[in-house]
Write a protein that holds these residues in place. Structure first.
Motif, PDB file in Angstrom:
ATOM      1  N   ARG A  75      34.638  79.106   9.345  1.00 15.74           N
ATOM      2  CA  ARG A  75      35.762  79.540  10.479  1.00 15.74           C
ATOM      3  C   ARG A  75      36.572  79.539   9.932  1.00 15.74           C
ATOM      4  O   ARG A  75      37.984  79.071   9.088  1.00 15.74           O
ATOM      5  CB  ARG A  75      35.412  78.320  11.418  1.00 15.74           C
ATOM      6  CG  ARG A  75      35.846  76.746  11.306  1.00 15.74           C
ATOM      7  CD  ARG A  75      36.794  76.379  12.774  1.00 15.74           C
ATOM      8  NE  ARG A  75      37.692  77.264  12.874  1.00 15.74           N
ATOM      9  CZ  ARG A  75      38.089  77.718  14.353  1.00 15.74           C
ATOM     10  NH1 ARG A  75      37.292  76.396  15.206  1.00 15.74           N
ATOM     11  NH2 ARG A  75      38.728  78.601  14.639  1.00 15.74           N
ATOM     12  N   ASP A  76      37.372  80.423  10.793  1.00 11.46           N
ATOM     13  CA  ASP A  76      39.055  80.790  10.417  1.00 11.46           C
ATOM     14  C   ASP A  76      40.276  79.195  10.269  1.00 11.46           C
ATOM     15  O   ASP A  76      39.407  78.167  10.649  1.00 11.46           O
ATOM     16  CB  ASP A  76      39.547  81.606  11.422  1.00 11.46           C
ATOM     17  CG  ASP A  76      39.657  81.438  12.438  1.00 11.46           C
ATOM     18  OD1 ASP A  76      40.918  80.584  12.865  1.00 11.46           O
ATOM     19  OD2 ASP A  76      38.925  81.826  13.588  1.00 11.46           O
ATOM     20  N   GLY A  77      41.126  79.371  10.030  1.00 10.61           N
ATOM     21  CA  GLY A  77      41.927  78.779   9.495  1.00 10.61           C
ATOM     22  C   GLY A  77      43.106  78.798  11.605  1.00 10.61           C
ATOM     23  O   GLY A  77      43.877  77.417  11.099  1.00 10.61           O
ATOM     24  N   TYR A  78      42.482  79.140  12.452  1.00  9.19           N
ATOM     25  CA  TYR A  78      43.420  79.443  13.835  1.00  9.19           C
ATOM     26  C   TYR A  78      43.132  78.200  14.742  1.00  9.19           C
ATOM     27  O   TYR A  78      42.417  78.867  15.295  1.00  9.19           O
ATOM     28  CB  TYR A  78      44.083  80.781  13.745  1.00  9.19           C
ATOM     29  CG  TYR A  78      44.299  81.658  12.983  1.00  9.19           C
ATOM     30  CD1 TYR A  78      46.074  82.280  12.949  1.00  9.19           C
ATOM     31  CD2 TYR A  78      44.088  82.226  11.493  1.00  9.19           C
ATOM     32  CE1 TYR A  78      46.289  83.138  12.784  1.00  9.19           C
ATOM     33  CE2 TYR A  78      44.555  82.547  10.667  1.00  9.19           C
ATOM     34  CZ  TYR A  78      46.512  82.621  10.606  1.00  9.19           C
ATOM     35  OH  TYR A  78      46.883  84.207  10.256  1.00  9.19           O
ATOM     36  N   PHE A  79      43.478  77.128  14.317  1.00  8.55           N
ATOM     37  CA  PHE A  79      42.569  76.500  14.962  1.00  8.55           C
ATOM     38  C   PHE A  79      44.117  75.426  16.325  1.00  8.55           C
ATOM     39  O   PHE A  79      44.877  74.774  14.973  1.00  8.55           O
ATOM     40  CB  PHE A  79      41.559  75.986  15.127  1.00  8.55           C
ATOM     41  CG  PHE A  79      41.301  74.509  13.602  1.00  8.55           C
ATOM     42  CD1 PHE A  79      42.496  73.436  13.739  1.00  8.55           C
ATOM     43  CD2 PHE A  79      41.225  75.366  12.333  1.00  8.55           C
ATOM     44  CE1 PHE A  79      42.264  72.908  12.661  1.00  8.55           C
ATOM     45  CE2 PHE A  79      41.508  75.252  11.478  1.00  8.55           C
ATOM     46  CZ  PHE A  79      42.341  73.674  11.340  1.00  8.55           C
TER      47      PHE A  79
END
Length: 240
Positions: free
Chosen positions: A133-137
């Motif tokens: 999963r991406d790091g935009y959380f």
């Protein structure tokens, strides 16, 4: 015994020894943190007490950067070799392939971790990637829970330093993973979104120069390389 380089204590290891230690950590109750500081991060640690503490408490501190290696020599306590984080990650995945250990990829822009997962499973037959999963959380809890639910043994955390190291320190236990590695922009490399320097530049320790030529906007960050060498010279003179 670790080797102190301007306030950051490094494990004096070769690439193979670093991977051996990481695999051994997986056989012990975790979570265990692996960090890969370069010259810029050594200086960051000097300004950020929380980051410095995280590095000091890490289970494996790998010297990633020619500035660290040169500074250690200047200080009279040379390290065996530079161990780039990307090379460490690649060697670790090669070791994990076929063992049943499960790897989770976290970080980079949307879609990059998934692309990296596809390329890595093709490159390392038998490597089990259980999630990406991406790091935009915004919230850490759901991400840590997703990693735990995936049954990850190893997590590559690529959020950029010092954010990734602080994230691991705060959330490592909640992930249930045995080994968490801070790897900066490694997922971009594994996904084919970023190019490493040619082998000749890597062997000469000039990867930083290649990146500067490709990305002149990095000049501010690269300027910290001679600064750390100056600091090392000053520290050596004071010791005398």
């Amino acid at each position: 015994m670790r080797t102190d380089v301007l306030g950051v204590a490094f494990d004096n290891v070769t690439l193979e020894e670093a991977v051996d230690r990481a695999v051994a950590l997986l056989d012990r109750e975790g979570p265990h943190l692996v960090v890969t500081p370069n010259a810029e991060l050594v200086q960051q640690a000097g300004r950020d007490a929380q980051f410095a503490q995280v590095l000091a408490q890490a289970d494996l501190v790998i010297p990633d950067g020619v500035g660290v290696i040169c500074s250690a020599k200047i200080l009279g306590r040379p390290l065996k070799e530079r161990v780039p984080g990307v090379d460490f990650a690649a060697a670790l995945m090669e070791r994990l392939a076929g063992t049943g250990r499960r790897l989770f990829l976290l970080g980079a822009k949307p879609g990059v971790a998934e692309l990296a997962a596809d390329r890595l499973t093709a490159r390392y037959p038998g490597l089990m990637i259980c999630g990406a999963r991406d790091g935009y959380f915004r919230e850490d809890g759901p991400v840590a829970e997703a990693i735990r639910a995936a049954g990850a043994d190893v997590v590559f955390v690529c959020l950029g330093a010092p954010k990734q190291e602080k994230w691991i320190a705060a959330n490592g236990q909640a992930t249930g993973a045995g080994l968490l590695v801070g790897l900066g922009g490694a997922l971009d490399v594994f996904a084919g979104k970023a190019k490493r320097a040619p082998q000749a530049f890597q062997r000469l320790g000039l990867e930083w120069f290649y990146r500067l030529c490709r990305e002149p906007s990095r000049i501010g960050r690269m300027a910290k390389l001679p600064l750390i060498l100056t600091q090392a010279v000053g520290a050596r003179l004071r010791e005398r």
